[in-house]
Write an enzyme that holds these catalytic residues in place. Structure first.
Site, PDB file in Angstrom:
ATOM      1  N   GLY A  46       0.842  -1.193   0.000  1.00  0.00           N
ATOM      2  CA  GLY A  46       0.000   0.000   0.000  1.00  0.00           C
ATOM      3  C   GLY A  46       0.872   1.237   0.000  1.00  0.00           C
ATOM      4  N   GLN A  51       2.744  10.016   1.748  1.00  0.00           N
ATOM      5  CA  GLN A  51       4.082   9.458   1.885  1.00  0.00           C
ATOM      6  C   GLN A  51       5.036   9.904   0.785  1.00  0.00           C
ATOM      7  OE1 GLN A  51       2.268   5.321   2.455  1.00  0.00           O
ATOM      8  NE2 GLN A  51       4.163   5.161   3.643  1.00  0.00           N
ATOM      9  N   CYS A  91       5.648  -0.136   7.777  1.00  0.00           N
ATOM     10  CA  CYS A  91       5.354   1.084   7.019  1.00  0.00           C
ATOM     11  C   CYS A  91       6.582   1.471   6.194  1.00  0.00           C
ATOM     12  CB  CYS A  91       4.996   2.229   7.972  1.00  0.00           C
ATOM     13  SG  CYS A  91       4.554   3.769   7.135  1.00  0.00           S
ATOM     14  N   LEU A  92       6.384   1.806   4.955  1.00  0.00           N
ATOM     15  CA  LEU A  92       7.508   2.187   4.092  1.00  0.00           C
ATOM     16  C   LEU A  92       8.169   3.475   4.564  1.00  0.00           C
ATOM     17  CD1 LEU A  92       5.904   1.318   0.645  1.00  0.00           C
ATOM     18  CD2 LEU A  92       7.532  -0.044   1.974  1.00  0.00           C
ATOM     19  N   HIS A 133      -4.652   1.690   7.585  1.00  0.00           N
ATOM     20  CA  HIS A 133      -3.291   2.227   7.722  1.00  0.00           C
ATOM     21  C   HIS A 133      -3.057   3.376   6.743  1.00  0.00           C
ATOM     22  CE1 HIS A 133       1.200   1.627   8.293  1.00  0.00           C
ATOM     23  NE2 HIS A 133       1.168   2.298   7.159  1.00  0.00           N
ATOM     24  N   GLU A 134      -3.495   3.173   5.493  1.00  0.00           N
ATOM     25  CA  GLU A 134      -3.279   4.227   4.482  1.00  0.00           C
ATOM     26  C   GLU A 134      -4.166   5.436   4.746  1.00  0.00           C
ATOM     27  OE1 GLU A 134      -0.551   1.622   3.060  1.00  0.00           O
ATOM     28  OE2 GLU A 134      -0.742   3.789   2.937  1.00  0.00           O
ATOM     29  N   HIS A 137      -2.598   7.682   7.095  1.00  0.00           N
ATOM     30  CA  HIS A 137      -1.583   8.543   6.460  1.00  0.00           C
ATOM     31  C   HIS A 137      -2.229   9.814   5.911  1.00  0.00           C
ATOM     32  CE1 HIS A 137       2.227   6.421   6.644  1.00  0.00           C
ATOM     33  NE2 HIS A 137       1.724   5.322   6.135  1.00  0.00           N
TER      34      HIS A 137
HETATM   35  O1  K2U Z   1       1.824   2.675   4.278  1.00  0.00           O
HETATM   36  C1  K2U Z   1       2.755   1.959   3.937  1.00  0.00           C
HETATM   37  O2  K2U Z   1       3.935   2.252   4.212  1.00  0.00           O
HETATM   38  C2  K2U Z   1       2.475   0.673   3.232  1.00  0.00           C
HETATM   39  C3  K2U Z   1       2.478  -0.490   4.147  1.00  0.00           C
HETATM   40  C4  K2U Z   1       1.058  -1.005   4.106  1.00  0.00           C
HETATM   41  C5  K2U Z   1       0.707  -1.952   5.196  1.00  0.00           C
HETATM   42  C6  K2U Z   1       0.775  -1.576   6.517  1.00  0.00           C
HETATM   43  C7  K2U Z   1       0.399  -2.468   7.513  1.00  0.00           C
HETATM   44  C8  K2U Z   1      -0.049  -3.718   7.178  1.00  0.00           C
HETATM   45  C9  K2U Z   1      -0.110  -4.077   5.863  1.00  0.00           C
HETATM   46  C10 K2U Z   1       0.253  -3.193   4.867  1.00  0.00           C
HETATM   47  C11 K2U Z   1       3.627  -1.341   3.621  1.00  0.00           C
HETATM   48  O3  K2U Z   1       3.205  -2.175   2.627  1.00  0.00           O
HETATM   49  S1  K2U Z   1       4.533  -2.089   4.866  1.00  0.00           S
HETATM   50  C12 K2U Z   1       5.260  -3.455   4.230  1.00  0.00           C
HETATM   51  C13 K2U Z   1       4.370  -4.650   4.329  1.00  0.00           C
HETATM   52  C14 K2U Z   1       4.298  -5.512   3.287  1.00  0.00           C
HETATM   53  C15 K2U Z   1       3.482  -6.637   3.375  1.00  0.00           C
HETATM   54  C16 K2U Z   1       2.724  -6.875   4.505  1.00  0.00           C
HETATM   55  C17 K2U Z   1       2.809  -6.002   5.556  1.00  0.00           C
HETATM   56  C18 K2U Z   1       3.636  -4.875   5.476  1.00  0.00           C
HETATM   57 ZN    ZN Z   2       2.586   3.433   6.166  1.00  0.00          ZN
END
Ligand code: K2U
Ligand code: ZN
Length: 167
Positions: A46, A51, A91-92, A133-134, A137
């Site tokens: 996501g 971001q 989180c990225l 989560h998004e 943000h």
């Molecule tokens: O917002 C972001 O930085 C994207 C996150 C989204 C996410 C957050 C929490 C749970 C699931 C997704 C990134 O994708 S974090 C990396 C990641 C990849 C696979 C599964 C979980 C987290």
């Molecule tokens: Zn995030």
């Protein structure tokens, strides 16, 4: 298309509030394409426009194993939220940090799609977590803010040290 720079916590721009998109036009579609490229390259499941320092209500998500099922949410709103469950999140913008956060287990979300048309969808599991989560943000909220003050301070110090070392 272009890969965009992802802001790193505790960058204050991550706490800006995203504005609603007036029209899903070619500029927005170009932003979505760049966000998708950035997300896939990270890699992540996501990414919110906040971001990449664009403060508009735009989210891209792809939780598919085949990495070819892009979901675009413009001006997303949670219509209903049910239950609660803890899930480990990353989180990225906070690389290397994974912590449990309590979120609604099932949600109904309404948004505009890539075509500018409104749609409503049910979500649970990882998709529900990712959408919440998004959407945080877009409200200027990073997941570490759900943690204790002690943990937040430790994560902030770790991120600042990482950024100094890579500068
Ligand atoms: O917002 C972001 O930085 C994207 C996150 C989204 C996410 C957050 C929490 C749970 C699931 C997704 C990134 O994708 S974090 C990396 C990641 C990849 C696979 C599964 C979980 C987290
Ligand atoms: Zn995030």
């Amino acid at each position: 298309m272009a890969r965009l720079n992802i802001l790193r916590y505790p960058d204050p721009r991550l706490h800006k509030i995203a504005a609603p998109v007036a029209e899903v036009n070619d500029n927005i579609r170009s932003l979505i394409a760049d966000m998708a490229e950035t997300m896939y390259a990270a890699p992540g499941v996501g990414l919110a426009a906040t971001q990449v320092d664009v403060h508009k209500q735009v989210i891209v998500i792809d939780i598919s194993d085949s990495r070819d099922r892009l979901l675009t949410l413009v001006n997303p709103e949670i219509v209903t939220a049910m239950g609660e469950s803890d899930c480990e999140e990353g989180c990225l913008s906070v690389p290397g940090i994974y912590e449990k956060v309590a979120r609604a287990e099932q949600i109904v979300v309404r948004a505009l799609g890539l075509d500018g048309q409104s749609f409503t969808m049910d979500a649970d599991g990882l998709l529900a977590v990712c959408i919440q989560h998004e959407m945080d943000h877009l409200k200027g909220r990073v997941f570490v803010e759900y943690l204790s003050r002690l943990k937040q301070n430790r994560i902030r110090a770790k991120m600042l040290k990482q950024q100094r070392q890579s500068a």
